[in-house]
Design an enzyme around this catalytic site. Structure first.
Site, short mmCIF file in Angstrom:
data_model
loop_
_atom_site.label_atom_id
_atom_site.label_comp_id
_atom_site.label_asym_id
_atom_site.label_seq_id
_atom_site.Cartn_x
_atom_site.Cartn_y
_atom_site.Cartn_z
N MET A 73 0.81 -1.22 0.00
CA MET A 73 0.00 0.00 0.00
C MET A 73 0.85 1.27 0.00
O MET A 73 0.56 2.22 0.74
CB MET A 73 -0.95 0.00 1.20
CG MET A 73 -1.87 -1.20 1.25
SD MET A 73 -2.86 -1.40 -0.25
CE MET A 73 -4.06 -0.13 0.02
N HIS A 88 -4.02 -5.87 -9.26
CA HIS A 88 -5.05 -4.89 -8.90
C HIS A 88 -6.41 -5.57 -8.98
O HIS A 88 -6.70 -6.27 -9.96
CB HIS A 88 -4.98 -3.71 -9.89
CG HIS A 88 -6.00 -2.66 -9.61
ND1 HIS A 88 -5.89 -1.79 -8.55
CD2 HIS A 88 -7.17 -2.36 -10.24
CE1 HIS A 88 -6.95 -0.99 -8.54
NE2 HIS A 88 -7.74 -1.32 -9.55
N ASP A 107 -1.71 2.41 -11.22
CA ASP A 107 -2.41 1.29 -11.89
C ASP A 107 -2.53 1.50 -13.40
O ASP A 107 -3.55 1.16 -14.00
CB ASP A 107 -3.82 1.09 -11.27
CG ASP A 107 -3.75 0.84 -9.77
OD1 ASP A 107 -2.82 0.16 -9.33
OD2 ASP A 107 -4.63 1.34 -9.05
C1 GRF Z 1 -5.58 -7.76 -3.28
O1 GRF Z 1 -6.94 -7.52 -3.49
C2 GRF Z 1 -4.77 -7.14 -4.38
O2 GRF Z 1 -5.42 -7.14 -5.60
C3 GRF Z 1 -4.58 -5.73 -3.90
O3 GRF Z 1 -4.40 -5.86 -2.51
C4 GRF Z 1 -5.05 -7.04 -2.04
C5 GRF Z 1 -4.03 -7.85 -1.31
O4 GRF Z 1 -4.61 -8.97 -0.70
N1 GRF Z 1 -3.47 -5.10 -4.58
P1 GRF Z 1 -3.72 -10.04 0.03
O5 GRF Z 1 -2.92 -9.31 1.12
O6 GRF Z 1 -2.82 -10.67 -0.98
O7 GRF Z 1 -4.70 -11.02 0.63
#
Ligand code: GRF
Length: 221
Positions: free
Chosen positions: A95, A114, A150
């Protein structure tokens, strides 16, 4: 017998790490020509770090809150990734926005997943946005990272339907199932040296093109 050299990948995650887990699982089955040399998080509480530790993978936690600027944080991340010998950077729910320093250190070697069908719904809370928009399909996208949010060249996408009774959570879960399919597959294609970028278009050598169309709601027949 010559042993095939595995692509060294670093996985960056801020949250629960289910995508990370799908990559670990494939790797443990011997089905991935990639070695996870590091799992790195900016969040000391990230479930992803625990998943990596359980699997015996090296981890690093670099808390962005202790840095004065994005550039200083990114420089430390880059140094850590280089020290680990990472050749491909896999963002899996990381993030943080990636600065030029990071991009320049790994040109065309950073990928992201994404949870929407880009270029629709970039940014955050995209499952909710797709429902509120009234879209009948959404999905997930694996793409190279460029300087936009993105916006980089698309490697693979999976489509899922949006059902009338979907909540943000049920839709996110349906999308995640597909993320866990296409992300490890995209990494494997890169590890096999089959992925070529030409402008915005990404070509996967010897891949099959999906031919069937999807209609939602289903037709009356
Ligand atoms: C996923 O939905 C991915 O697409 C987004 O962040 C989320 C991560 O989920 N970029 P996780 O931590 O892999 O369960």
């Amino acid at each position: 017998m010559t042993l095939k050299k595995k692509l060294r990948i670093a996985i960056l995650a801020s949250g629960g790490g289910t995508n990370l887990q799908s990559i670990i699982d494939l790797s443990q089955k011997g089905l991935l020509d990639a070695h996870i040399c590091l799992v790195l998080s900016n969040n000391p509480e990230a479930g992803a770090l625990q998943r990596a530790q359980r699997a015996g993978i090296n981890t690093a936690c670099i808390d962005h809150r202790v840095f004065a600027s994005r550039e200083e944080f990114d420089q430390t991340v880059v140094t850590t990734l280089k020290d680990a010998g990472a050749e491909l950077i896999v963002l899996a729910g990381f993030m943080r926005i990636i600065s030029e320093i990071f991009l320049d250190a790994f040109p065309q070697r950073i990928i992201n997943i994404h949870p929407a069908l880009l270029p629709s719904f970039p940014g955050l809370h995209v499952q909710r946005k797709a429902i509120e928009y009234g879209a009948k399909f959404t999905g997930c996208t694996v793409h190279f990272v460029d300087s936009g949010v993105d916006t980089g060249p698309i490697i693979a996408q999976a489509v899922v339907p949006i059902c009338p009774d979907d909540s943000e959570e049920t839709l996110a879960a349906r999308i995640l199932q597909q993320e866990h399919q296409i992300y490890p597959q995209a990494i494997q294609w890169i590890a096999e040296g089959r992925v070529r970028i030409e402008g915005r278009r990404v070509y996967i050598d010897k891949s099959r093109c999906a031919t069937s169309a999807l209609i939602n709601p289903a037709l009356n027949k």
